[in-house]
Structures are given as C-alpha cells and as structure tokens.
Write a protein that holds these residues in place. Sequence first.
Motif, PDB file in Angstrom:
ATOM      1  N   VAL A  85       0.850  -1.185   0.000  1.00 55.53           N
ATOM      2  CA  VAL A  85       0.000   0.000   0.000  1.00 55.53           C
ATOM      3  C   VAL A  85       0.886   1.236   0.000  1.00 55.53           C
ATOM      4  O   VAL A  85       1.788   1.352   0.840  1.00 55.53           O
ATOM      5  CB  VAL A  85      -0.907   0.047   1.252  1.00 55.53           C
ATOM      6  CG1 VAL A  85      -1.835   1.251   1.192  1.00 55.53           C
ATOM      7  CG2 VAL A  85      -1.704  -1.232   1.385  1.00 55.53           C
ATOM      8  N   PHE A  86       0.643   2.119  -0.942  1.00 53.89           N
ATOM      9  CA  PHE A  86       1.412   3.357  -1.047  1.00 53.89           C
ATOM     10  C   PHE A  86       0.577   4.493  -0.473  1.00 53.89           C
ATOM     11  O   PHE A  86      -0.472   4.825  -1.009  1.00 53.89           O
ATOM     12  CB  PHE A  86       1.793   3.605  -2.501  1.00 53.89           C
ATOM     13  CG  PHE A  86       2.650   2.501  -3.055  1.00 53.89           C
ATOM     14  CD1 PHE A  86       4.033   2.575  -2.957  1.00 53.89           C
ATOM     15  CD2 PHE A  86       2.077   1.360  -3.614  1.00 53.89           C
ATOM     16  CE1 PHE A  86       4.829   1.541  -3.435  1.00 53.89           C
ATOM     17  CE2 PHE A  86       2.870   0.327  -4.089  1.00 53.89           C
ATOM     18  CZ  PHE A  86       4.247   0.421  -4.000  1.00 53.89           C
ATOM     19  N   SER A  87       1.049   5.035   0.632  1.00 48.29           N
ATOM     20  CA  SER A  87       0.190   5.945   1.393  1.00 48.29           C
ATOM     21  C   SER A  87       0.875   7.238   1.786  1.00 48.29           C
ATOM     22  O   SER A  87       0.356   7.987   2.600  1.00 48.29           O
ATOM     23  CB  SER A  87      -0.304   5.229   2.645  1.00 48.29           C
ATOM     24  OG  SER A  87       0.793   4.942   3.504  1.00 48.29           O
ATOM     25  N   ASP A  88       2.027   7.502   1.226  1.00 46.90           N
ATOM     26  CA  ASP A  88       2.695   8.777   1.471  1.00 46.90           C
ATOM     27  C   ASP A  88       1.721   9.921   1.162  1.00 46.90           C
ATOM     28  O   ASP A  88       1.159   9.956   0.076  1.00 46.90           O
ATOM     29  CB  ASP A  88       3.928   8.846   0.553  1.00 46.90           C
ATOM     30  CG  ASP A  88       4.676  10.154   0.694  1.00 46.90           C
ATOM     31  OD1 ASP A  88       4.212  11.028   1.455  1.00 46.90           O
ATOM     32  OD2 ASP A  88       5.713  10.300   0.038  1.00 46.90           O
ATOM     33  N   PRO A  89       1.490  10.822   2.130  1.00 48.80           N
ATOM     34  CA  PRO A  89       0.500  11.884   1.896  1.00 48.80           C
ATOM     35  C   PRO A  89       0.826  12.721   0.661  1.00 48.80           C
ATOM     36  O   PRO A  89      -0.064  13.299   0.051  1.00 48.80           O
ATOM     37  CB  PRO A  89       0.611  12.738   3.162  1.00 48.80           C
ATOM     38  CG  PRO A  89       1.201  11.862   4.191  1.00 48.80           C
ATOM     39  CD  PRO A  89       2.103  10.904   3.463  1.00 48.80           C
ATOM     40  N   GLY A  90       2.076  12.790   0.268  1.00 48.09           N
ATOM     41  CA  GLY A  90       2.447  13.611  -0.880  1.00 48.09           C
ATOM     42  C   GLY A  90       2.372  12.889  -2.220  1.00 48.09           C
ATOM     43  O   GLY A  90       2.609  13.489  -3.265  1.00 48.09           O
ATOM     44  N   ARG A  91       1.988  11.620  -2.204  1.00 51.60           N
ATOM     45  CA  ARG A  91       2.104  10.830  -3.434  1.00 51.60           C
ATOM     46  C   ARG A  91       1.107  11.210  -4.530  1.00 51.60           C
ATOM     47  O   ARG A  91       1.379  11.068  -5.708  1.00 51.60           O
ATOM     48  CB  ARG A  91       1.956   9.337  -3.136  1.00 51.60           C
ATOM     49  CG  ARG A  91       0.580   8.894  -2.668  1.00 51.60           C
ATOM     50  CD  ARG A  91       0.458   7.372  -2.668  1.00 51.60           C
ATOM     51  NE  ARG A  91       0.504   6.838  -4.011  1.00 51.60           N
ATOM     52  CZ  ARG A  91      -0.561   6.789  -4.819  1.00 51.60           C
ATOM     53  NH1 ARG A  91      -1.732   7.229  -4.429  1.00 51.60           N
ATOM     54  NH2 ARG A  91      -0.440   6.287  -6.025  1.00 51.60           N
ATOM     55  N   SER A  92      -0.076  11.667  -4.078  1.00 51.37           N
ATOM     56  CA  SER A  92      -1.119  11.967  -5.058  1.00 51.37           C
ATOM     57  C   SER A  92      -1.138  13.481  -5.241  1.00 51.37           C
ATOM     58  O   SER A  92      -1.935  14.204  -4.664  1.00 51.37           O
ATOM     59  CB  SER A  92      -2.419  11.379  -4.518  1.00 51.37           C
ATOM     60  OG  SER A  92      -3.540  12.084  -4.867  1.00 51.37           O
ATOM     61  N   ASP A  93      -0.227  13.923  -6.095  1.00 52.20           N
ATOM     62  CA  ASP A  93       0.109  15.344  -6.199  1.00 52.20           C
ATOM     63  C   ASP A  93      -0.963  16.124  -6.962  1.00 52.20           C
ATOM     64  O   ASP A  93      -1.228  15.855  -8.124  1.00 52.20           O
ATOM     65  CB  ASP A  93       1.457  15.448  -6.931  1.00 52.20           C
ATOM     66  CG  ASP A  93       1.889  16.884  -7.071  1.00 52.20           C
ATOM     67  OD1 ASP A  93       1.379  17.716  -6.306  1.00 52.20           O
ATOM     68  OD2 ASP A  93       2.710  17.156  -7.967  1.00 52.20           O
ATOM     69  N   ASN A  94      -1.561  17.104  -6.298  1.00 56.47           N
ATOM     70  CA  ASN A  94      -2.637  17.851  -6.947  1.00 56.47           C
ATOM     71  C   ASN A  94      -2.149  18.768  -8.071  1.00 56.47           C
ATOM     72  O   ASN A  94      -2.883  19.050  -9.003  1.00 56.47           O
ATOM     73  CB  ASN A  94      -3.440  18.643  -5.919  1.00 56.47           C
ATOM     74  CG  ASN A  94      -4.539  17.775  -5.320  1.00 56.47           C
ATOM     75  OD1 ASN A  94      -4.690  16.623  -5.716  1.00 56.47           O
ATOM     76  ND2 ASN A  94      -5.301  18.320  -4.393  1.00 56.47           N
ATOM     77  N   LYS A  95      -0.915  19.212  -7.984  1.00 57.98           N
ATOM     78  CA  LYS A  95      -0.377  20.033  -9.069  1.00 57.98           C
ATOM     79  C   LYS A  95      -0.416  19.244 -10.372  1.00 57.98           C
ATOM     80  O   LYS A  95      -0.857  19.732 -11.403  1.00 57.98           O
ATOM     81  CB  LYS A  95       1.080  20.426  -8.749  1.00 57.98           C
ATOM     82  CG  LYS A  95       1.235  21.910  -8.366  1.00 57.98           C
ATOM     83  CD  LYS A  95       2.689  22.327  -8.414  1.00 57.98           C
ATOM     84  CE  LYS A  95       3.266  22.389  -7.019  1.00 57.98           C
ATOM     85  NZ  LYS A  95       4.713  22.543  -6.953  1.00 57.98           N
ATOM     86  N   GLU A  96       0.044  18.008 -10.283  1.00 54.76           N
ATOM     87  CA  GLU A  96       0.089  17.172 -11.482  1.00 54.76           C
ATOM     88  C   GLU A  96      -1.327  16.893 -11.999  1.00 54.76           C
ATOM     89  O   GLU A  96      -1.575  16.945 -13.203  1.00 54.76           O
ATOM     90  CB  GLU A  96       0.821  15.871 -11.150  1.00 54.76           C
ATOM     91  CG  GLU A  96       1.457  15.214 -12.364  1.00 54.76           C
ATOM     92  CD  GLU A  96       2.322  14.004 -12.003  1.00 54.76           C
ATOM     93  OE1 GLU A  96       3.053  14.059 -10.984  1.00 54.76           O
ATOM     94  OE2 GLU A  96       2.250  13.016 -12.749  1.00 54.76           O
ATOM     95  N   LYS A  97      -2.224  16.593 -11.066  1.00 55.64           N
ATOM     96  CA  LYS A  97      -3.618  16.340 -11.465  1.00 55.64           C
ATOM     97  C   LYS A  97      -4.225  17.572 -12.131  1.00 55.64           C
ATOM     98  O   LYS A  97      -4.856  17.476 -13.185  1.00 55.64           O
ATOM     99  CB  LYS A  97      -4.456  15.996 -10.223  1.00 55.64           C
ATOM    100  CG  LYS A  97      -4.345  14.557  -9.779  1.00 55.64           C
ATOM    101  CD  LYS A  97      -5.445  14.260  -8.765  1.00 55.64           C
ATOM    102  CE  LYS A  97      -4.985  13.338  -7.675  1.00 55.64           C
ATOM    103  NZ  LYS A  97      -5.900  13.319  -6.521  1.00 55.64           N
ATOM    104  N   ASN A  98      -4.029  18.748 -11.499  1.00 50.16           N
ATOM    105  CA  ASN A  98      -4.598  19.985 -12.033  1.00 50.16           C
ATOM    106  C   ASN A  98      -4.083  20.284 -13.425  1.00 50.16           C
ATOM    107  O   ASN A  98      -4.859  20.664 -14.313  1.00 50.16           O
ATOM    108  CB  ASN A  98      -4.280  21.159 -11.090  1.00 50.16           C
ATOM    109  CG  ASN A  98      -5.292  21.241  -9.966  1.00 50.16           C
ATOM    110  OD1 ASN A  98      -6.482  21.012 -10.188  1.00 50.16           O
ATOM    111  ND2 ASN A  98      -4.833  21.541  -8.764  1.00 50.16           N
ATOM    112  N   ALA A  99      -2.778  20.119 -13.601  1.00 45.28           N
ATOM    113  CA  ALA A  99      -2.185  20.399 -14.911  1.00 45.28           C
ATOM    114  C   ALA A  99      -2.846  19.521 -15.965  1.00 45.28           C
ATOM    115  O   ALA A  99      -3.155  19.974 -17.075  1.00 45.28           O
ATOM    116  CB  ALA A  99      -0.685  20.147 -14.868  1.00 45.28           C
TER     117      ALA A  99
END
Lengths: 255, 255
Positions: A85-99
């Motif tokens: 399970v990958f759960s690092d709080p920073g892993r799902s980067d909103n900057k990348e999603k937004n772009a």
Amino acid sequence: MAQKELKEFIDNASQIYLSHLSLDCVVFGFHDGQLKVLLLKMKNSDRWSLPGGFIKQAESMETAAIRVLNERTGLDSIFLQQFHVFSDPGRSDNKEKNAHLRRAGIAVPAGHWFMQRFLSVGFYALVDFSTVTPQPDAFSDDCAWWDIGETGQLILDHSRILFKALEVLRLQLHYQPIGYNLLPPKFTMPELQKLYETILGRKLDRRNFHRKILSYEILRPLKEKRQGVAHKAPQLYSFDTIKYQKALKEGLGGI
Amino acid sequence: MAQKELKEFIDNASQIYLSHLSLDCVVFGFHDGQLKVLLLKMKNSDRWSLPGGFIKQAESMETAAIRVLNERTGLDSIFLQQFHVFSDPGRSDNKEKNAHLRRAGIAVPAGHWFMQRFLSVGFYALVDFSTVTPQPDAFSDDCAWWDIGETGQLILDHSRILFKALEVLRLQLHYQPIGYNLLPPKFTMPELQKLYETILGRKLDRRNFHRKILSYEILRPLKEKRQGVAHKAPQLYSFDTIKYQKALKEGLGGI
DNA sequence: CCAAAAGTGTTGTTTTTACACCCATGA
DNA sequence: TCATGGGTGTAAAAACAACACTTTTGG
C-alpha cells in the motif's frame, strides 16, 4: 477541447467509488529476452502510467483490480497479487492532477472527489506476452509494453510502485516457481533460464540451472523439439500445472 | 449507560479520519516458550480484538499504525510492517457493530461514517515481551498477551488477520533474521532456538541450530553466562545490530 | 555423584559449484 | 565443416543432517 469520457467519469465517480482509495497494476511480461511492463499513455499528456483505477462501493480489492485492468487494457481474467500500500501523503500530487485537467479542458471544483488525497494498493501480475493484445481505454491513447528500466519518469509515484513490484518479484523467485504466466505454453530450458536471468539481473550457469529446475519436478518434457532454429533443436517443455500449483503454495525448497 | 469517549469518538471521526479505511496491528511477543499476541478487550463486549484504528486525513499508513498502536496499547515507537489489505466486502459486519453500539447505549444514524464498509490494512510487529507494559485505552477494559492459538474467536475477521500475519512471519523466517525484537537484549542460544521452534511449529536439532545461527554472524557472544539456572550455565549473546540490519536488507542466504 | 542441560566434534550424505565434453543444426 | 548453441557427466567444495561425547551445574 474537453474529453467527454473523462468529464463524465469524474462527475460520477464519487457515487460509484470509494473515496481516498485507488489501485495500480504492475503487469509484467517477457519478450525477446526482456522483462516488460504494461503502461498506458493518457490523452493530453506525454507521460505514461501504470493501469490503475478505483474501487466500487461493495467490491473487494482483488475483484476491483481484475476489473480495472480489464477496463483499462483489455486484459482478461488475469491473476493479480497485492504487494504494497502506497500511502505517502504527498504521493497523489494535486499540481500534477490539475495540470492534466487543465490540458483536458476540464474544471473541477476545489474539494471535489477527484482532488482528494489517494492511497493506492499496488497489485502485480505476470502474463504471457504472446497471448495478450493490449487495448487502450477511452482515457488513454496508447497501451504498450515497455522494457523495464526504459520507462522514463512515470506519473505521480508510479516509478516507485514499479520498482517495489520488481523487488517483490525478485524475492519471490527464491521460494516460488515462476514462469507459468510469463512464458508461452511450450518453451525451452534456455528460454526459462533467460527469464530467470532477466528478473535476477545476473547470469546463471546453463547446466546447473537445467538440473536445478528439473529437480523441482514442475516441468513436463514434451515429445517435440523447437524447429527452425539455428543449431541444435532444443527440447520443449510445459509446466505440470498440478505440481506447479502445489509448489506455489508450499514453496520450492520444501522448507 | 453510554460511554462518553466512544460516543465522542464516533461523532467526530468523519472530520478527522479517512473514510472506508482502517488498520489493525498484530503485535507478536515471546514469553515462556510461547509466541504471544497482544489483544484488547472492548468495553461492553466479551470478545477480544487486535489493536486497530483509523488513518488521519494527511497521514501515511505507517505513521498511523505507530500512532494507533500507541494510543490503544501504550506501546511506544514500535516498528510495524504492513503485510496485507483485507478488503472482503463482508468483513466489516454491521450486525456485529450495531450489537456493540446497542450494548454501549449509543445510537448512530444509518449511513453514518462508522457504519461504512471498511477495508483494513494489516500491520505486524515483533516486540520484546519483557520491556513492554500494555495499557488499555478508554474504549477497552483490558489489554493483554494471549498465546497464539488460544485466542478463541476474535471480533470481525481479526482471527483471519492474525492467521495471515503468522503465515507471513513463518515465511520471513526462512530468509530474514528474527529475534532482535522478540528477545531481551541478552539471551541464550537455547532461548533463540525455542523462539524459532515456536514460530515454525517444529523441533530443531540443538547442535546444528547452534552452528547455523553462528554462521550468519549476527550474534555477539558476551563475556557473561546466565546465572542461577539449574545445570550448566549457558552462554549469553546479544545481536550485532549492524550485521543484523544488513542481513535484514540483504537476506540471510546471501541469495 | 547423578540427572539434565549446554557446548563441541565427527562423519556420511546431499547439494552446490565449476568445469569438460559430446551432439545437432544452419550457414 | 565449422561455429554455435543445446544436452549430459563428473569431481571438488560446501552445506546439511544425524549422531556421540564432554562439560558444568544444582540438588
């Protein structure tokens, strides 16, 4: 120009899928003496990703993984194994999603389901390269096999997920048989050896490998040899599925 | 009579914790030649459970696991290892939850956060039995060590989680050193052997075990012997932490 | 001094490793 | 016919398993 499918998916997702949770599949194949991994190229992006998706409200992780892999790549009834399970709080980067959403011309309100933090469960699978025809889904414009180590930078933390899967695969190699899902039904001993060498990343002695594998008694020699190759025709083998399954459960050393 | 703490927790949980996700810890200890597991007995219930809890909005799973274990049992800075995600849709049984809330005299509306379906990430840890003093939290009226196999039926699917953890532990034993966290700092060879025998569930040859373990070079013989025991005083050892850590990473066989 | 547990040694067997040799085939 | 890759054998080394013997201690 907006992508109808992506917009529709994002609009409805929170009704259908669990929040905060996703899964990603690392599908390994083997071809031309190279270990491959199946990747998707998203529309409106030049980067590649592992085939991943979300979990329905009343679905097990395992069921979801099989469904997601099928929906996104066309692969059918693949056995997937969860590995981390990958759960690092920073892993799902909103900057990348937004772009990405910007490029797709889609606007989502702040606090939307899609903008949540996601934890991802990693699954891996081994498949027979030759029997699989990957098909990209509506969100992707390509689905292709990549050599391990030549994938470049994947989206989000997918490079890390791939690396971890490879680590687990190497470890498994020491106490479980491997090959049934990576090789065609009939194969030669050197082909199996090449597979092991590729996964382990080092050369093995041809003769000792031969003896060792045979001692596991998971192979059945066929009455035919591979034809039309240069040099001596190699013996063909297939896996003895009964004994193979037994070895999967009980380990190889019979420890 | 309602439990103030439980009511308060449930009321606020959805603001603080991720939905659909929980974690459970399987903490192993070793004492009197027995492998033990740390369990909690909930108030208003006669059944025991693994120490478990929920994940804060911006917390990694690993951080959450350490925090939860500390909050619920008082154990401090324990290294926990994730080993499996339990996601069977039927695992988080609402009948069982409702019965418990009824006994506690707490009413929660249908569709409440607490009544969601939960997936749980299993973590396990090995701790030195003798240096640990378990303390039950506000939701529990007991926190105690149980012999593996004498736990009876735990709540929900916790028996299954425990079994799976044990399976993983046994597998690990074959390629990783074990004992550093399960034994006191100074221990004798027969004590270490007993630990291995307990986890594996079978007898090992005293002399071969001795030689084998020493060949790993992860032990440091001390200048003292255990005093005050009947018969010949056994040599005391401690782990060479540097080499132990190295063996953890690289495996024992040097495969 | 004796029973019981701890430590060390020996020996035969199995497994691993490192080779050398022969065979079949297409070019 | 020869270069190349495939199949088999074999001997030394290492690892493992099964054991016997000696040492130390409390009662």
